[in-house]
Design a protein around this motif. Structure first.
Motif, PDB file in Angstrom:
ATOM      1  N   ASP A   1      22.495 -94.573  18.474  1.00 33.35           N
ATOM      2  CA  ASP A   1      23.165 -95.908  19.039  1.00 33.35           C
ATOM      3  C   ASP A   1      23.463 -96.628  17.755  1.00 33.35           C
ATOM      4  OD1 ASP A   1      20.937 -96.968  18.390  1.00 33.35           O
ATOM      5  OD2 ASP A   1      20.427 -97.250  20.545  1.00 33.35           O
ATOM      6  N   ASP A   2      23.852 -97.818  17.988  1.00 32.73           N
ATOM      7  CA  ASP A   2      24.096 -98.913  16.784  1.00 32.73           C
ATOM      8  C   ASP A   2      23.126 -99.052  15.752  1.00 32.73           C
ATOM      9  OD1 ASP A   2      26.810 -98.860  17.759  1.00 32.73           O
ATOM     10  OD2 ASP A   2      26.565-100.893  18.983  1.00 32.73           O
ATOM     11  N   SER A   3      21.929 -98.683  16.463  1.00 33.57           N
ATOM     12  CA  SER A   3      20.519 -98.953  15.664  1.00 33.57           C
ATOM     13  C   SER A   3      20.434 -97.990  14.313  1.00 33.57           C
ATOM     14  CB  SER A   3      19.342 -98.846  16.375  1.00 33.57           C
ATOM     15  OG  SER A   3      19.032 -97.366  16.861  1.00 33.57           O
ATOM     16  N   PHE A   4      21.364 -96.852  14.327  1.00 31.40           N
ATOM     17  CA  PHE A   4      21.213 -95.872  13.268  1.00 31.40           C
ATOM     18  C   PHE A   4      21.414 -96.283  11.942  1.00 31.40           C
ATOM     19  CE2 PHE A   4      23.092 -92.374  10.878  1.00 31.40           C
ATOM     20  CZ  PHE A   4      22.274 -91.535  11.021  1.00 31.40           C
ATOM     21  N   GLY A   5      20.677 -95.815  10.930  1.00 33.44           N
ATOM     22  CA  GLY A   5      20.683 -96.427   9.619  1.00 33.44           C
ATOM     23  C   GLY A   5      20.028 -95.442   8.943  1.00 33.44           C
ATOM     24  N   PHE A   6      20.237 -95.578   7.490  1.00 35.17           N
ATOM     25  CA  PHE A   6      19.761 -94.547   6.387  1.00 35.17           C
ATOM     26  C   PHE A   6      19.610 -95.674   5.241  1.00 35.17           C
ATOM     27  CE2 PHE A   6      24.213 -93.799   6.394  1.00 35.17           C
ATOM     28  CZ  PHE A   6      24.544 -93.957   5.191  1.00 35.17           C
ATOM     29  N   ASP A   7      18.645 -95.312   4.003  1.00 31.24           N
ATOM     30  CA  ASP A   7      18.619 -95.774   3.114  1.00 31.24           C
ATOM     31  C   ASP A   7      18.006 -95.191   2.039  1.00 31.24           C
ATOM     32  OD1 ASP A   7      18.782 -98.251   1.061  1.00 31.24           O
ATOM     33  OD2 ASP A   7      16.841 -99.019   1.913  1.00 31.24           O
ATOM     34  N   PHE A   8      18.187 -95.542   0.661  1.00 26.04           N
ATOM     35  CA  PHE A   8      17.548 -94.462  -0.496  1.00 26.04           C
ATOM     36  C   PHE A   8      16.846 -95.560  -1.263  1.00 26.04           C
ATOM     37  CE2 PHE A   8      18.028 -92.167  -4.648  1.00 26.04           C
ATOM     38  CZ  PHE A   8      17.085 -91.106  -4.345  1.00 26.04           C
ATOM     39  N   GLU A   9      15.649 -95.490  -1.369  1.00 27.42           N
ATOM     40  CA  GLU A   9      14.803 -96.242  -2.249  1.00 27.42           C
ATOM     41  C   GLU A   9      14.311 -95.756  -3.504  1.00 27.42           C
ATOM     42  OE1 GLU A   9      13.239 -99.590  -1.550  1.00 27.42           O
ATOM     43  OE2 GLU A   9      14.215 -99.771   0.447  1.00 27.42           O
ATOM     44  N   VAL A  10      14.488 -96.270  -4.475  1.00 29.61           N
ATOM     45  CA  VAL A  10      14.172 -95.959  -5.910  1.00 29.61           C
ATOM     46  C   VAL A  10      13.272 -96.916  -6.756  1.00 29.61           C
ATOM     47  CG1 VAL A  10      15.213 -94.819  -8.207  1.00 29.61           C
ATOM     48  CG2 VAL A  10      16.189 -94.469  -5.986  1.00 29.61           C
ATOM     49  N   ALA A  11      12.140 -96.506  -7.282  1.00 30.66           N
ATOM     50  CA  ALA A  11      11.304 -97.361  -8.135  1.00 30.66           C
ATOM     51  C   ALA A  11      10.853 -96.426  -8.941  1.00 30.66           C
ATOM     52  CB  ALA A  11      10.249 -97.966  -7.337  1.00 30.66           C
ATOM     53  N   PRO A  12      10.217 -97.133 -10.096  1.00 28.14           N
ATOM     54  CA  PRO A  12       9.558 -96.009 -11.303  1.00 28.14           C
ATOM     55  C   PRO A  12       8.452 -95.180 -10.662  1.00 28.14           C
ATOM     56  CG  PRO A  12       9.954 -98.201 -12.193  1.00 28.14           C
ATOM     57  CD  PRO A  12      10.400 -98.458 -10.295  1.00 28.14           C
ATOM     58  N   GLN A  13       7.807 -95.670  -9.728  1.00 25.96           N
ATOM     59  CA  GLN A  13       6.809 -95.032  -8.971  1.00 25.96           C
ATOM     60  C   GLN A  13       7.233 -93.949  -8.063  1.00 25.96           C
ATOM     61  OE1 GLN A  13       7.024 -98.156  -9.177  1.00 25.96           O
ATOM     62  NE2 GLN A  13       5.136 -99.178  -9.864  1.00 25.96           N
ATOM     63  N   TYR A  14       8.143 -94.234  -7.173  1.00 20.70           N
ATOM     64  CA  TYR A  14       8.315 -93.266  -6.242  1.00 20.70           C
ATOM     65  C   TYR A  14       9.893 -93.302  -5.920  1.00 20.70           C
ATOM     66  CZ  TYR A  14       8.756 -97.920  -4.064  1.00 20.70           C
ATOM     67  OH  TYR A  14       9.024 -99.083  -3.945  1.00 20.70           O
ATOM     68  N   HIS A  15      10.533 -92.512  -5.092  1.00 24.27           N
ATOM     69  CA  HIS A  15      11.807 -92.736  -4.367  1.00 24.27           C
ATOM     70  C   HIS A  15      11.804 -91.632  -3.334  1.00 24.27           C
ATOM     71  CE1 HIS A  15      12.350 -89.045  -7.128  1.00 24.27           C
ATOM     72  NE2 HIS A  15      13.385 -88.775  -6.400  1.00 24.27           N
ATOM     73  N   PHE A  16      12.372 -92.215  -2.243  1.00 23.15           N
ATOM     74  CA  PHE A  16      12.636 -91.598  -1.038  1.00 23.15           C
ATOM     75  C   PHE A  16      13.915 -92.116  -0.043  1.00 23.15           C
ATOM     76  CE2 PHE A  16      10.412 -95.394   0.052  1.00 23.15           C
ATOM     77  CZ  PHE A  16      10.625 -95.690   1.199  1.00 23.15           C
TER      78      PHE A  16
END
Length: 427
Positions: free
Chosen positions: A306-321
């Motif tokens: 539904d309208d709650s659907f979302g995605f993201d891409f987090e990037v930092a020196p220690q991690y990314h996902f």
């Protein structure tokens, strides 16, 4: 002073590195009537194990101490720093993330005085055991309040799956138990280690004269004494292997799904490549899961999202996902479709040059629109300092991203990613 022009965005950025190591960035905006200042230290909730200044051995500190320190710096012997800003006609605030802590103000008047106050209150700590005990109760209530927030619990449930036994799996504010272990001495040790000017940057934007503002900041810092600059030794970030799946019961009406995709351990060493990598994977996700994709349309029409659907891409020196979240009646079915889609992203009908061109135009439009907000510029700039590559390099990097480049970066992420899912079911 270093001057850099960004003709694509019609901006000129001034950088001044002071004798004490503080990096100061000035972005003059003569057509604006508001000044915005952001004072940031490279210190966040991940930094709980390090060698304190003046010592030689690694020391463990309680979870949540960076956030606790952020709160305590506002409290002075003669009052609350927020009230001092208010008296100068400014709004002030602060925030702590996994990797940094920032203090800020915005004002339409007294910009010089507010910049001085921002520097002074952050650089003059005042902690007592009595005030620490009082703050422990306040932050414990804040922590408990968030335990009733379904989206907050979903996100941290996903992080606990992605990065078990690591500081990333812990609430930025800590736990009631860890907060109870914080002392005034521990706060001073953290402050003296991470709040040295050489580990900080100041960003000021607004309708001011750069040379006069730079002179004010230089004079302010010259009147203060700081210990000699020393490198900070932090514990290397590490985490156990991801937990494949987990779930919990919560007070929600329909299930919530969070999918996580943990990236490979070492990001590109070149700062420009890191920025390009982040943008390339984000574009790939938008091409196949964004609201202009046929995959999104079919999932929506089938009632899987539904309208709650979302995605993201987090990037930092220690991690990314990468993360994908949605309320859904069919979490298991949806999780399988999303995982399979990402793994075979290149055969998706919307992964093509025409769609990429449209998305790049949309992203560029949103970017130029965001340049009207001084707050957005300051926060994005401070969070994207990749050793010379800044927020203002966005148009240049975006224009250079071809479908072939995106495949090159996305293949590396997809081929090595580790996946997990976290489901929140109604009680």
């Amino acid at each position: 002073m270093e001057i850099k022009h960004y003709p694509q965005v019609a901006e000129t950025l001034y950088k001044d590195v002071l004798p004490n190591g503080l990096s100061v960035y000035y972005l003059p905006k003569p057509d604006y009537n508001k000044t915005y200042g952001l004072f940031t230290t490279n210190f966040g909730s991940l930094d709980t194990t390090f060698v304190p200044r003046g010592k030689s051995e690694m020391t463990d500190f309680p979870e949540g101490i960076a956030h606790f320190l952020e709160h305590k710096l506002f409290e002075k012997e003669d009052g609350d720093a927020m009230n001092f800003f208010s008296a100068l006609g400014a709004n002030s605030n602060a925030f702590t993330s996994f990797t940094r802590t920032s203090y800020l103000f915005s004002t339409m008047e007294n910009s010089d005085e507010n910049v001085s106050l921002l520097l002074d209150f952050v650089q003059e700590p005042y902690f007592t055991e009595a005030s620490v005990a009082k703050e422990q109760g306040i932050i414990t209530q804040e922590i408990q309040m968030y335990q009733d927030d379904a989206d907050f619990r979903l996100f941290f449930g996903l992080l606990q799956n992605l990065y078990p036994d690591s500081p990333l799996a812990s609430d930025i504010a800590g736990t009631p138990r860890s907060i109870g272990q914080i002392t005034a001495d521990a706060l001073y040790e953290n402050y003296q280690t991470f709040y040295h000017p050489s580990n900080m940057n100041l960003f000021v934007t607004g309708p001011f004269d750069v040379e006069k503002m730079a002179e004010l900041v230089r004079d302010n810092q010259a009147q203060k004494s700081f210990p000699k600059t020393e490198p900070i030794t932090r514990a290397a970030f590490s985490a156990a292997a991801p937990i494949a799946s987990n779930k919990m019961a919560f007070d929600v009406t329909i299930p919530k799904l969070a999918l996580g995709f943990r990236g490979y351990d070492r990001l590109p060493s070149d700062s420009l490549l890191r920025f390009e990598y982040k943008m390339a994977v984000q574009l790939m996700l938008t091409m196949i899961f964004g609201n202009t994709s046929s995959r999104y349309e079919s999932l929506y029409n089938e009632g899987l999202i539904d309208d709650s659907f979302g995605f993201d891409f987090e990037v930092a020196p220690q991690y990314h996902f990468a993360s994908i979240t949605s309320d859904t009646i069919y979490p298991i079915k949806l999780a399988k479709i999303l995982r399979d889609t990402l793994k075979s992203y290149k055969i998706e009908s919307d992964f093509n040059s025409e769609h990429l061109t449209i998305l790049k135009k949309e992203m560029l439009g949103d970017y130029y629109k965001s340049l009207n907000s001084l707050e957005f510029i300051a926060n994005q700039f401070s969070s994207n300092l990749f050793e010379g590559v800044t927020f203002f390099d966005f148009p240049m990097i975006l224009s250079s991203l071809t479908l072939e480049k995106i495949i090159q970066h996305a293949d590396k992420f997809v081929s090595q990613m580790q996946t997990t899912d976290f489901v929140m079911n109604p009680k």
